[in-house]
Design a protein around this motif. Structure first.
Motif, mmCIF file in Angstrom:
data_model
loop_
_atom_site.group_PDB
_atom_site.id
_atom_site.type_symbol
_atom_site.label_atom_id
_atom_site.label_comp_id
_atom_site.label_asym_id
_atom_site.label_seq_id
_atom_site.Cartn_x
_atom_site.Cartn_y
_atom_site.Cartn_z
ATOM 1 N N ALA A 221 3.650 9.317 0.835
ATOM 2 C CA ALA A 221 2.259 9.779 0.763
ATOM 3 C C ALA A 221 1.594 9.447 -0.559
ATOM 4 C CB ALA A 221 2.204 11.288 0.995
ATOM 5 N N SER A 222 2.385 9.068 -1.584
ATOM 6 C CA SER A 222 1.806 8.783 -2.905
ATOM 7 C C SER A 222 1.015 7.479 -2.913
ATOM 8 C CB SER A 222 2.911 8.721 -3.963
ATOM 9 O OG SER A 222 3.753 7.590 -3.775
ATOM 10 N N ALA A 223 1.218 6.634 -1.916
ATOM 11 C CA ALA A 223 0.451 5.378 -1.822
ATOM 12 C C ALA A 223 -0.907 5.675 -1.201
ATOM 13 C CB ALA A 223 1.212 4.371 -0.974
ATOM 14 N N VAL A 224 -1.983 5.372 -1.927
ATOM 15 C CA VAL A 224 -3.321 5.731 -1.448
ATOM 16 C C VAL A 224 -4.226 4.524 -1.229
ATOM 17 C CG1 VAL A 224 -3.267 8.064 -2.377
ATOM 18 C CG2 VAL A 224 -4.057 6.187 -3.831
ATOM 19 N N THR A 225 -4.057 3.451 -1.981
ATOM 20 C CA THR A 225 -4.889 2.268 -1.772
ATOM 21 C C THR A 225 -4.292 1.424 -0.655
ATOM 22 O OG1 THR A 225 -3.689 0.864 -3.336
ATOM 23 C CG2 THR A 225 -5.434 2.278 -4.236
ATOM 24 N N PRO A 226 -5.092 0.600 0.001
ATOM 25 C CA PRO A 226 -4.539 -0.256 1.062
ATOM 26 C C PRO A 226 -3.391 -1.137 0.580
ATOM 27 C CG PRO A 226 -6.926 -0.243 1.169
ATOM 28 C CD PRO A 226 -6.566 0.482 -0.086
ATOM 29 N N GLU A 227 -3.522 -1.649 -0.649
ATOM 30 C CA GLU A 227 -2.462 -2.500 -1.187
ATOM 31 C C GLU A 227 -1.181 -1.700 -1.401
ATOM 32 O OE1 GLU A 227 -6.401 -4.096 -1.932
ATOM 33 O OE2 GLU A 227 -5.478 -2.162 -2.495
ATOM 34 N N ALA A 228 -1.323 -0.488 -1.942
ATOM 35 C CA ALA A 228 -0.154 0.354 -2.193
ATOM 36 C C ALA A 228 0.503 0.791 -0.894
ATOM 37 C CB ALA A 228 -0.551 1.571 -3.025
ATOM 38 N N VAL A 229 -0.302 1.101 0.110
ATOM 39 C CA VAL A 229 0.247 1.501 1.412
ATOM 40 C C VAL A 229 1.057 0.359 2.017
ATOM 41 C CG1 VAL A 229 -0.355 2.115 3.780
ATOM 42 C CG2 VAL A 229 -1.504 3.250 1.866
ATOM 43 N N ALA A 230 0.523 -0.858 1.953
ATOM 44 C CA ALA A 230 1.236 -2.020 2.486
ATOM 45 C C ALA A 230 2.554 -2.238 1.744
ATOM 46 C CB ALA A 230 0.361 -3.260 2.387
ATOM 47 N N GLU A 231 2.522 -2.076 0.420
ATOM 48 C CA GLU A 231 3.744 -2.239 -0.367
ATOM 49 C C GLU A 231 4.757 -1.159 -0.024
ATOM 50 O OE1 GLU A 231 5.112 -2.825 -5.038
ATOM 51 O OE2 GLU A 231 2.992 -2.596 -4.516
ATOM 52 N N MET A 232 4.279 0.074 0.178
ATOM 53 C CA MET A 232 5.178 1.167 0.528
ATOM 54 C C MET A 232 5.834 0.923 1.880
ATOM 55 S SD MET A 232 6.414 3.996 -0.699
ATOM 56 C CE MET A 232 5.244 4.581 -1.948
ATOM 57 N N HIS A 233 5.066 0.452 2.860
ATOM 58 C CA HIS A 233 5.666 0.114 4.155
ATOM 59 C C HIS A 233 6.716 -0.988 3.991
ATOM 60 C CE1 HIS A 233 3.703 2.533 7.221
ATOM 61 N NE2 HIS A 233 2.537 2.385 6.598
ATOM 62 N N GLY A 234 6.441 -1.932 3.085
ATOM 63 C CA GLY A 234 7.402 -2.998 2.848
ATOM 64 C C GLY A 234 8.714 -2.489 2.293
#
Length: 345
Positions: A221-234
């Motif tokens: 949940a700490s990923a908030v920007t689209p780029e961070a969310v994509a990296e977190m899923h990765g």
């Protein structure tokens, strides 16, 4: 013939990495005693006289199917006692990369005090091996070390685990799940090792966690920007075999904070206050949970620093913590913020 000059710690680490990478290497190697001036400045492990570090690289600690899992064992010469506590290091790398050689940046300095045996382990990576394979591997390493304790001069009742980043997550879950049969795994002891009468335990007596995510829900949940969310899923989709919200049971099992109880060993949590990969607040929450459960816990903020750190005072805090909980030394372990000097090599 003149003797070779002692290696610097950086050169020693490079030599260790080369030795460990040699195909089929099973020989024992000795590193020269590090210069005392290096031990008192860059290394900062307080010791009156540095011991040589004897290295046995590429020891098989278990086998997952056809894949051997290897460890490097580092011992002091001379040892400070017949049986020494051991520290097992688990490297980081987002659960998908990294090598056990990363432990050679830290363990030789600790072993050179003469008071510890060091072990740095490899483990299986995602996406081929999702969670809890990594935890099963780490637990198998602890069981192996206990079964082989006589060979390596280890006290089986004094074993600590030390991890960084994703390795810190594995170490923390290992520490908080001692005795949890559902997460133990069934990896065997290596062939040729004498089986003890009583199956060895994977419990540890202390945990050192450098910037590991202790709550995987909060980490996701700490990923908030689209780029961070994509990296977190990765990072996390391969770990859990799918998006974390769809793998709630696995996410919970991988969150050390969900397993905390009064039987847990002491924890030392160190975390950069400006960590943009794993938020500092995750370690703060873990510290609060441990403290509420009555578990000895020290949280050390690494002031104004990001993800991954090294420094002389950081070394001193780790050694004080290990000396207190594995040797029973009457030393205090400060939770005051420290300053890092550099990022890991």
């Amino acid at each position: 013939m003149p003797l070779p000059r002692p290696l610097t710690l950086a050169a020693a680490a490079a030599l260790l990495a080369w030795l460990s990478g040699c195909a089929g290497a099973q020989a024992t190697h000795a590193l020269p005693r590090p210069p005392l001036e290096a031990a008192s400045t860059s290394a900062a492990w307080p010791t009156a006289a540095a011991a040589r570090v004897i290295v046995e690289p590429g020891v098989e600690y278990t086998r997952a199917g056809d894949q051997p899992l290897l460890a490097d064992v580092l011992r002091p010469d001379p040892p400070g006692a017949a049986r020494l506590p051991a520290v097992v290091y688990i490297h980081g790398g987002s659960w998908r990369r990294g090598t056990r050689e990363q432990g050679h940046e830290l363990l030789p300095q600790l072993v050179a005090t003469g008071r510890y045996v060091g072990v740095t382990i490899g483990y299986r990576f995602t996406p081929a091996h999702p969670w809890p394979a990594q935890l099963h591997d780490a637990k198998a390493a602890i069981r192996w070390l206990r079964a082989a304790s006589e060979r390596y001069g280890v006290d089986p009742g004094r074993i600590a685990v030390w991890g960084e980043s994703s390795g810190g997550q594995i170490a923390s879950v290992l520490g908080a799940t001692g005795g949890n049969a559902a997460l133990e795994g069934d990896l065997p002891l290596p062939q040729g090792l004498r089986r003890p009468a009583t199956p060895p335990s994977s419990r540890v007596q202390a945990v050192v966690d450098f910037c590991g995510p202790s709550d995987m829900d909060a980490f996701f949940a700490s990923a908030v920007t689209p780029e961070a969310v994509a990296e977190m899923h990765g990072r996390l989709d391969p770990l859990f075999g799918g998006p974390p919200p769809e793998r709630a049971d696995l996410v919970r099992s991988a969150s050390a904070i969900r397993h905390v109880d009064a039987r847990d060993p002491p924890f030392l949590l160190m975390h950069g206050t400006r960590d943009e990969v794993v938020p500092f607040r995750l370690s703060a929450a873990m510290h609060e949970a441990l403290s509420r459960a009555g578990v000895p816990s020290v949280l050390v903020p690494v002031a104004d620093w990001g993800h991954g750190f090294r420094g002389a005072e950081i070394d001193r805090r780790v050694l004080a913590f290990l000396d207190r909980h594995l040797w029973g030394k009457p030393v205090s372990v400060s939770g005051e913020p420290v300053r890092a000097e550099r990022t890991p090599e």
